[in-house]
Design an enzyme around this catalytic site. Structure first.
Site, PDB file in Angstrom:
ATOM      1  N   GLY A  49      -7.773 -18.762   5.746  1.00 55.03           N
ATOM      2  CA  GLY A  49      -7.149 -20.004   5.317  1.00 55.03           C
ATOM      3  C   GLY A  49      -5.763 -20.245   5.866  1.00 55.03           C
ATOM      4  O   GLY A  49      -5.016 -21.068   5.347  1.00 55.03           O
ATOM      5  N   ALA A  87      -2.448  -6.791   8.872  1.00 51.64           N
ATOM      6  CA  ALA A  87      -1.459  -6.226   7.953  1.00 51.64           C
ATOM      7  C   ALA A  87      -1.060  -7.216   6.860  1.00 51.64           C
ATOM      8  O   ALA A  87       0.047  -7.140   6.330  1.00 51.64           O
ATOM      9  CB  ALA A  87      -0.220  -5.723   8.711  1.00 51.64           C
ATOM     10  N   THR A  91       0.568 -15.193   6.124  1.00 51.30           N
ATOM     11  CA  THR A  91       1.257 -16.161   5.273  1.00 51.30           C
ATOM     12  C   THR A  91       2.753 -15.880   5.239  1.00 51.30           C
ATOM     13  O   THR A  91       3.574 -16.783   5.370  1.00 51.30           O
ATOM     14  CB  THR A  91       0.686 -16.101   3.842  1.00 51.30           C
ATOM     15  N   LYS A 288       3.504 -13.505  -1.096  1.00 49.00           N
ATOM     16  CA  LYS A 288       3.329 -12.181  -0.503  1.00 49.00           C
ATOM     17  C   LYS A 288       2.026 -12.190   0.282  1.00 49.00           C
ATOM     18  O   LYS A 288       1.407 -13.241   0.460  1.00 49.00           O
ATOM     19  CB  LYS A 288       3.270 -11.115  -1.593  1.00 49.00           C
ATOM     20  N   GLY A 289       1.607 -11.001   0.726  1.00 49.95           N
ATOM     21  CA  GLY A 289       0.357 -10.909   1.462  1.00 49.95           C
ATOM     22  C   GLY A 289      -0.744 -10.298   0.610  1.00 49.95           C
ATOM     23  O   GLY A 289      -0.843  -9.081   0.502  1.00 49.95           O
ATOM     24  N   GLY A 291      -3.936 -10.440   1.214  1.00 52.87           N
ATOM     25  CA  GLY A 291      -5.179 -10.383   1.980  1.00 52.87           C
ATOM     26  C   GLY A 291      -5.946  -9.089   1.849  1.00 52.87           C
ATOM     27  O   GLY A 291      -7.063  -9.044   1.341  1.00 52.87           O
ATOM     28  N   GLU A 292      -5.364  -7.986   2.326  1.00 55.32           N
ATOM     29  CA  GLU A 292      -6.101  -6.725   2.328  1.00 55.32           C
ATOM     30  C   GLU A 292      -5.902  -5.947   1.035  1.00 55.32           C
ATOM     31  O   GLU A 292      -6.761  -5.170   0.637  1.00 55.32           O
ATOM     32  CB  GLU A 292      -5.633  -5.865   3.509  1.00 55.32           C
TER      33      GLU A 292
END
Lengths: 334, 160
Positions: A49, A87, A91, A288-289, A291-292
């Site tokens: 996204g 990583a 965003t 923040k991130g 994603g993973e």
């Protein structure tokens, strides 16, 4: 021999970005003659996204509706530099670069509008609907469409901006080895309930309850989507998937979807997602991130739940029936 | 090797192609006719991304030879929208955030369409069974299951 039930909990911290030779991302923003805004990036949308989020960030910064922003991630050869989409950094890093670029573009846009309205640029504001108006006197306004036309064909101005976000390389301290390998940690906690068949070693995940602390959720529905999918993927990592194809020997590793197994739609645990928003100081609008990060806490939670159920510690992934049975055998022998 | 003529109907339009013997329907659709909505995932029938509907039944186009499709009625996701209006399944996938990278989506939607064509009011178990031949890496399946159930509800409301 019986079906045994267990519950496990795990909590994690997860970083955003990485530390090799520094972690930079650039962005360029410019307006078209009709007042749409192009954001040029080398960061890539993998389906997470990125394009939607960057459009929101640019639109919020410039003060236009999101559908007036077009994201161009076409070509890493010709676009402004980005370290890449990995990583969980997209965003955070690209978002900060887009904010900087959009601020510069917004300033030029306001300067052109100021000339058209014969006022000072610092007295202008955007209405978020595609217009620029004098603060306190909204009847004195001009559309961004007309501002862009003026810039292009009358004033000779480029409504554009450059953005650069760099996390500098962190070197380890000589005495302690301490360093800052990443920034902006997201957090998660998972409670998993499992059933373990101590005759076959099979694990069934009954429920997974996750709490994720991800800074500001810039698009709550897309965040939820990522977290639901990530929670499933975490269970898949815990029980099914393996890095074996890569090392040390792949002789007996799965080579296709018949052998490399993932849980299908019939293998879903009852999943709960709770999002905590604690905006980060250095993230774009506090993001923040996530994603993973979201695919990690399920793994130790399931391992702990297996231990709770049958009393064996499996420390190699995936937690296969074979590994559980071997551990149970060793436990019985000792 | 001599090429083989094959004629079929794709999303309501007559198509005629010369294909080399052994060409898969997936290859013919994507690279000869230009309908790239079926995706080539595993090319061995295990991922479901290439699923299309042939004469009303769900088929894996990567395991179907184009030359066996003479006279067939073939439907793909590219033909679902009518006059720019999305099919209820497409609308439900969109509204329900049931697609992320999107690679499995056409196969999922084809599988769901065959289900709803035969079973307009499916149970959750029916949906799981219908989707079980398709692999998704991103969503964790739950949003897809919910989207198919939502499309079924929307269909039954429209019919009522």
């Amino acid at each position: 021999m019986a079906i045994r039930r267990g519950r496990g909990v795990a909590a994690i911290n997860y970083p955003t970005g990485m530390n090799l030779g520094g972690d930079p991302t650039q962005a360029l923003v410019h307006s078209t003659p009709t007042g749409n805004f192009m954001v040029t990036l080398s960061s890539v949308d993998l389906g997470q996204g990125m394009k939607q989020i960057m459009a929101q960030i640019c639109a919020e910064t410039i003060g236009v509706p999101t559908d007036r922003v077009v994201i161009d991630t076409a070509d890493t050869d010709t676009g402004p530099h980005c370290m890449g989409t990995f990583a969980s950094r997209g965003t955070h890093r690209a978002g900060n670069a887009v904010i900087q670029a959009a601020k510069e573009a917004r300033q030029v846009m306001l300067e052109v509008a100021a000339e058209e309205l014969e006022v000072n640029a610092s007295d202008l504001e955007t209405d978020g609907q595609g217009n620029i108006q004098v603060k306190g006197a909204p009847q004195r306004s001009i559309s961004i469409f007309d501002v862009a036309l003026s810039a292009h064909f009358k004033r000779g101005r480029s409504i554009s901006g450059r953005g650069m976000f760099l996390i500098p390389r962190s070197y380890p301290e000589k005495e302690t080895g301490a360093m800052k390998p990443s920034t902006c940690y997201a957090h998660a906690c998972t409670v998993a309930e499992v059933e373990v068949d101590d005759e076959t070693g099979e694990v069934t995940v009954l429920t997974v309850k996750n709490v994720f602390e991800i800074g500001r959720a810039l698009n709550p529905k897309m965040v939820e989507q990522q977290l639901v999918g990530g929670s499933w993927m975490g269970i898949s990592h815990a029980l099914y998937e393996t890095t074996e194809p890569y090392y040390p020997s792949r002789d007996h590793a799965g080579t296709d979807f018949n052998q490399y197994l993932m849980p299908g739609p019939g293998d879903l645990a009852e999943t709960e997602i709770i999002v905590l928003e604690r905006p980060s100081a250095d993230g774009p609008f506090g993001a923040k991130g996530p994603g993973e990060m979201c695919a990690n806490p399920q793994i130790p939670a399931v391992a702990n739940a297996v231990f709770d159920a049958v009393g064996v510690r499996i420390d190699t992934l995936p937690i296969t029936p074979e590994r559980i049975l071997r551990a149970l055998k060793a436990q019985a022998a000792s | 090797m001599a090429k083989v003529p094959v004629q079929f109907t794709l999303n309501g339009s007559e198509k005629a192609e010369f294909v080399e013997s052994g060409t898969t329907l997936l290859h013919a659709l994507r690279d000869k006719i230009g309908d790239t909505s079926p995706k080539g995932g595993c090319h061995q029938g295990t991922c479901g991304a290439c699923s299309v509907i042939i004469d009303g039944e769900l088929r894996l186009s990567c395991l179907t030879l184009a030359e066996t499709c003479g006279g067939a009625d073939i439907r793909t996701t590219a033909g679902l929208a009518e006059g720019g209006v999305l099919h209820p399944l497409q609308r439900a996938f969109l509204d329900g955030f049931a697609t992320q990278c999107g690679f499995c989506t056409p196969g999922m939607i084809m599988a769901a369409k065959v289900l709803l064509d035969h079973t307009p009011n499916p149970s959750r178990e029916d949906v799981v069974e219908a989707l079980s031949g398709s692999i998704c890496r991103c969503t964790g399946y739950e949003p897809i299951i919910q989207a198919v159930l939502a499309a079924a509800r929307a269909n039954s409301q429209n019919a009522a």
